[in-house]
Design a protein around this motif. Structure first.
Motif: not given
Lengths: 589, 581
Positions: B482-501
């Motif tokens: 869902t996120r390439s390691v490169h995207a994670r390293n450089k802060g590209i795009g929004r992080a995945d979100l895990f939400t609980v309600e």
């Protein structure tokens, strides 16, 4: 077109600098009322303000015959109000007497590239160290926008810093700094050699508004150490664009202000040099020569072969303004470095305002005479310290001279507050209760303090820098000295030569200009049928024609009737085409 | 006899009704011949026809205008009934950013044609379209395609856009283009008889010129260059033609100015076409896969375009690229998987460099057609004899313009002729449909590997503290994370979100390294809204993440878990607070 209202914010009680608001549009309109001035628009900001500029040139008899021009740009960083004011002041002068000031050149002035930023800076009751284009964005990419800006925790009217002594493990903060024992107020990294260990965590003033554990990470106005949002125009230009950096934008020229300025430069003929007022310096300290980027071809500073020109201009600048030292600011992503390294124009950026100890003594600001001192006492002489008559002098404790740059600033803030009635420049660290961190201390440099200048200073800045611009106008390349000759090779066969001499000080193209290939050096075109030219064609060109007598010789061997006349058209990026006629008749036989 | 006729009649009837006998292929409502090349108007008409014939799953829109004002037509293919196209992972496919690379457009058109006709008829494609979206831009450089068709060209022109550029720095733009001296619609070569010339003409086949070895006597011919005259009288021929910028050097990742990268344009995204695509991509962060078609050479390329950008391709991301490209090599005979700067040449500021390095999207650029496919037996490069066999016996002379004599204003009598603009780079028309289908199938495979998430396991137990512990495994059943390691390293795009309600019920959240992990990496803040910066890795790299939520609530109460990622469809599940069996 929205006007930036003259919000003269005099914040009484509180540290925010007096912002005597600049009514940018009104001042531009007033200058434009001069007959020698045309107003143009470069861009429309996200909030709908127009980025405007002024084209100033003599009219009538003295109107420029050639497009040679200088571009003056200020206000990429909204905190650098002095740049905007100085640029406006220079424009006002030039507009009143263009014939006198401009040496037959055209002056383009863009006094404020960032009107949204300026409006934000002037309208905030609480001043943050923020000079960017204030656009909303999800700076920390958590799916929310502007959810955690900085906050004025101690209610002093400015966003400075917080320091937390020995931060608790659950605070999420790490100690990285110590307070310098010799220079109170100055925070720095620990000196391992002296056995120092970090004691303080230092971060921008604020609370964790959204409870995500991070402080001030997303919101316009973020100060040092926080994400801040917005686009820093001097991180948004393509040369060595710092991709992924906070404030650099999603791609170069994302900000319409930056794009508009770049497009203006690209489409405006005749610009031979650029002057930039803002937090970058390429003229007090000449950038390093010969260092290239990863491709090996784009200079990180300047080209080796431009060093001489830059040093000459630097010398003149320092002579006129008295500046000896100025903080460089990084050039990657800046307008100044794009104008130089990508567009190929010599670009002289300066921060304008430095400390007195960074200036020549004779140019340092003089303290106004104190009341109770007779005129002629010599009270106005000397390096900024009012001399009191002997009977009033109280013995002052001798304080150690500050060694660090920050320490020197703090000392200067104190001195100018005392001697010039300047507003405070440094908020002393004071304890305050923080809703999440318990007890913290708030303090630090007042936003904009390092670029603050008194009204007298502004006058001096305008004078000195108008003189600098005038000086540059006089140095532009001048390849208009054209001489032709002809020599008979045989019947109906002539060697035609045209020598173009550049009597200006600067070369027609700098080394970077020749490399970047964006503007023409000197091009000579022979006006005969191509078939009549025996070698090559009818066009000859040379990019770099050195200044101060450098020449370009264009030679053709052409078939033409003895006694006939041939025309040669010569043009350059800074010069309209000129035609010379050569009679094919041997001289002096 | 009668039986035979009857049975064949029945067979024919069955065939017509698509009955018991399986159809080898599915008919489309839009009839398109795949053995020809289409002009800009024809391309537009085909796209309109497809959109009109399949309105339930297509949307045709113009994402902007070219420099000369032509629409850049984009076809969105998705099933709105299974969700908005922006809420699903999407594949972006474009063609002909270099207009002379003609067949790129046809491949993307074929993609649209096949996807739409197969939807509802073919299970795997229907399932793919139900869970993902396609953004198809067959023609990114329409102005120069028009020029290629309507004005004389070579196989290599017009590659750029039509922006006037003063190539020879004489103050004028485009004043000395090529000239079609023999009026055949192609720019070929000029030859001059020259006793000192270093080329010789074949004694048997006068169409063949060969260079003479330096130590041998002169051959009698000189090659003057491409067809043209000195239009502007400056002594040079064809030195300043129309346009322009190489739009595949106009993108912001590693962009360098024209003095380093020829054709790069005045600044990144100076061309309206690249700007339009950029804006669309920035607006659609759900794009999880990119294919940008070019010709030629038979390659499946990925970045980086320069050695000093290798940092943008960390090992884990390269593994994903390799996995997909390896399959591609199998599907595309004579194609090799390569790295642009290492195996091809340096490219600064290319499209796939931008999409991969600035946007974190797994991107390929295929170079269509390889000459090895001429005879498919003889290795990569047919020799001179094979070339002529092809031109004469397979193409019946349509690829070569016989020499004619032309009176050249400065060179005198010259021969003009040679291989024409159809003779190389462009897939032979009778092989075009196969080229289209194989590449289309590769992109379907690439698209199929976009993230597909599920809650693989959930279990609920009572914690000694009285709270409920919900342990969850989120799995990605596909190769692309869902996120390439490169995207994670450089802060590209929004992080995945895990939400609980409901959020108030959640007291703590922690990441586990495996299902049975007892150690918990606690999330310090906002346990009901966890930002998963690393995303869910691809299947070959583990493919799962594990979280535990400590929740307060009454027995039997329900909580809702939702996992969302920019490049995947969100998943949501209701969990009841009771001990799992």
């Amino acid at each position: 077109m929205r006007r930036i209202m003259a919000a003269a914010v005099m914040w009484t009680g509180g540290y925010a600098l007096a912002q005597g608001g600049i009514d940018l549009d009104a001042r531009i309109d007033a200058i434009a009322a001069n007959g020698s001035v045309e107003v143009f628009t470069l861009a429309k900001s996200a909030q709908g303000r127009l980025v405007r500029g002024l084209k100033i040139a003599a009219t009538g008899e003295g109107a420029p015959k050639d497009p040679a021009a200088i571009l003056l740009v200020a206000g990429t960083d909204a905190r650098h109000v002095m740049g905007v004011r100085t640029a406006l002041g220079i424009a006002e002068r030039a507009a009143k007497e263009p014939g006198n000031w401009l040496n037959g050149r055209t002056l383009y002035v863009v006094p404020c590239v960032n009107p949204d930023g300026l409006a934000w800076w002037e309208s905030q009751k609480v001043n943050a160290d923020f000079g960017r284009v204030p656009s909303s964005m999800d700076a920390d990419r958590d799916g929310r926008m502007d959810e955690d800006p900085c906050d004025d925790v101690n209610g002093d009217g400015v966003i400075t810093l917080m320091r937390v002594k020995n931060p608790s493990p659950l605070s999420g903060l790490t100690a990285t700094m110590v307070e310098d024992a010799e220079e109170p107020g100055v925070m720095r990294g620990p000196d391992g050699g002296k056995g120092e260990q970090a004691v303080y965590a230092v971060l921008a003033e604020g609370i964790d508004n959204d409870g995500d554990g991070a402080f001030n990470e997303d919101g316009v106005g973020g100060g040092p150490g926080s994400a801040g949002g917005g686009i820093d125009l001097d991180l948004n230009f393509p040369a060595h664009w710092p991709e992924f950096r906070d404030g650099a934008g999603r791609h170069p020229l994302e900000a319409p202000e930056a794009l508009g300025l770049a497009e203006f430069v690209l489409r405006t003929p005749g610009i031979a040099a650029v002057v930039v007022f803002g937090p970058r310096d390429t003229v007090v300290g000449v950038p390093e020569a010969g260092k290239m980027d990863a491709s090996g071809q784009v200079p990180l500073g300047i080209e080796n072969d431009d060093k001489r020109l830059y040093e000459a201009v630097s010398g003149k600048y320092k002579e006129l303004t008295g500046l000896n030292e100025s903080p460089r600011g990084e050039l990657a992503g800046s307008f100044a470095q794009w104008a130089y390294a990508h567009h190929g124009l010599p670009t002289f950026a300066t921060g304008l305002v430095v400390r007195p100890d960074q200036m020549k003594e004779e140019k340092r600001p003089k303290a106004p005479a104190k009341p109770g001192v007779e005129a002629g006492d010599g009270a106005a002489a000397g390096g900024g310290e009012a001399e009191k008559p002997a009977e009033e002098k109280k013995p002052e404790p001798k304080r150690p001279e500050p060694k660090s740059d920050e320490g020197k600033w703090i000392r200067w803030f104190e001195d100018r507050q005392r001697d010039f009635g300047a507003p405070a420049g440094f908020v002393p660290w004071t304890r305050v209760k923080h809703p999440q961190l318990g007890e913290v201390e708030v303090g630090g440099v007042v936003p904009g303090a390092k670029w603050w200048a008194s009204e007298d200073d502004v006058k001096r800045l305008v004078e000195d820098h108008a003189a600098f611009v005038r000086e540059l106008c006089g140095r532009l390349p001048e390849p208009s000295s054209i001489a032709g000759e002809a020599k008979r090779v045989g019947p109906g066969l002539w060697r035609v030569a045209v020598r173009v001499t550049n009597t200006g000080m600067m070369p027609t193209l700098t080394a970077i200009g020749n490399k970047a290939n964006t503007r023409a050096g000197v091009v000579a075109t022979l006006g005969v049928a191509p078939a009549d030219v025996l070698e090559g064609g009818i066009v000859r060109q040379q990019g770099v024609v050195k200044g101060e007598g450098g020449t370009f010789d264009a030679v053709w061997t052409v078939r033409a009737a003895d006694g006939s006349r041939v025309k040669v058209e010569v043009f350059s990026a800074t010069m309209r085409p000129r035609t010379i006629e050569i009679e094919l008749k041997e001289m002096g036989l | 006899m009668k039986n035979a006729i009857r049975s064949s009649f029945v067979a024919g009837l069955l065939l017509l009704c698509g009955g018991a006998i399986a159809q080898p292929d599915m008919p489309s409502k839009v009839s398109v011949a795949w053995n020809q090349y289409y002009s800009y108007d024809q391309v537009t008409a085909i796209m309109r026809d497809i959109a009109k014939a399949y309105p339930e799953i297509t949307e045709l829109r113009s994402i902007g205008k070219s420099l000369d004002g032509r629409d850049l037509w984009l076809l969105i293919i998705s099933n709105p009934k299974t969700g908005n196209h922006k809420d699903k992972p999407a594949m972006w496919i474009d063609g002909s950013i270099h207009a002379n690379e003609l067949q790129a457009t046809e491949v993307v058109l074929y993609t649209a044609w096949y996807l739409t006709k197969a939807y509802g008829q073919n299970k795997p494609i229907t399932e793919l379209l139900d869970r993902s979206s396609f953004y198809l831009l067959p023609l990114m450089n329409p102005d120069s395609r028009v020029a290629w068709f309507e004005t004389p060209s070579t196989p290599h022109s017009q590659r750029q856009n039509t922006r006037p550029i003063d190539d020879d720095r004489d103050g004028r733009n485009g004043e000395d283009p090529d000239d079609d001296l023999d009026g055949d619609g192609s720019i070929t070569m000029m030859w001059k008889e020259d006793p000192n010339g270093r080329w010789e003409r074949d004694k048997v086949d006068p169409r063949i010129f060969r260079r003479v070895a330096p130590d041998k006597p002169a051959g009698g011919w000189t090659m003057l260059g491409e067809e043209g005259i000195d239009n502007d009288g400056d002594g040079r021929i064809n030195e300043d033609g129309p346009g322009g910028d190489d739009m595949n050097r106009n993108w912001a990742a590693g962009w360098l100015p024209p003095y380093v990268q020829f054709g790069a344009g005045s600044y990144p995204f100076s061309a309206p076409e690249t700007r339009a695509v950029r804006d669309f991509l920035l607006d659609h962060p759900n794009v999880a896969a990119v294919q940008s078609y070019h010709n030629t050479g038979g390659m499946i390329l990925r970045g980086p375009g320069a050695p000093f950008r290798e940092w943008a391709y960390p090992r884990e991301d390269v593994a994903v690229y390799d996995r997909i490209a390896t399959v591609g090599e199998k599907m595309l005979p004579y194609y090799r998987s390569m790295v642009i700067h290492k195996d091809l040449y340096t490219v600064h500021g290319g499209l796939v460099n931008y999409t991969a390095e600035s946007l974190g999207i797994f991107s390929f650029t295929n170079e269509l057609w390889s000459v090895g496919k001429y005879f498919q037996r003889d290795g990569q490069n047919p020799n001179e004899e094979m070339q002529w066999l092809w031109r004469d016996k397979m193409a019946f002379g349509q690829l070569f313009k016989d020499y004619t004599e032309v009176e050249h204003p400065t060179h005198g009598r010259v021969l003009v002729g040679g291989p024409n603009k159809w003779s190389s780079r462009v897939t032979p028309t009778f092989m075009l449909e196969e080229e289209c289908h194989r590449n289309f199938a590769f992109t379907v495979y690439h698209a199929d590997e976009m993230p597909l998430l599920s809650f693989a396991r959930t279990s609920v137990s009572r914690d000694p503290s009285g709270l409920w512990a919900i342990t969850v495994q989120v799995s990605n059943d596909r190769a692309i994370p869902t996120r390439s390691v490169h995207a994670r390293n450089k802060g590209i795009g929004r992080a995945d979100l895990f939400t609980v309600e409901p959020a108030s019920a959640v007291k703590a959240a922690a990441q586990l390294s495996s299902w049975i992990d007892r150690g918990m990496d606690f999330v310090l803040h906002e346990p009901a809204r966890v930002r998963v910066e690393s995303g869910v890795p691809g299947k070959s790299q583990g493919g799962s993440i594990f979280y535990r939520f400590l929740v307060e609530g009454a027995q039997g109460q329900k909580v809702r878990l939702t996992y969302s990622a920019e490049k995947a469809a969100a998943i949501s599940v209701e969990v009841t607070l009771e001990e799992s069996k």
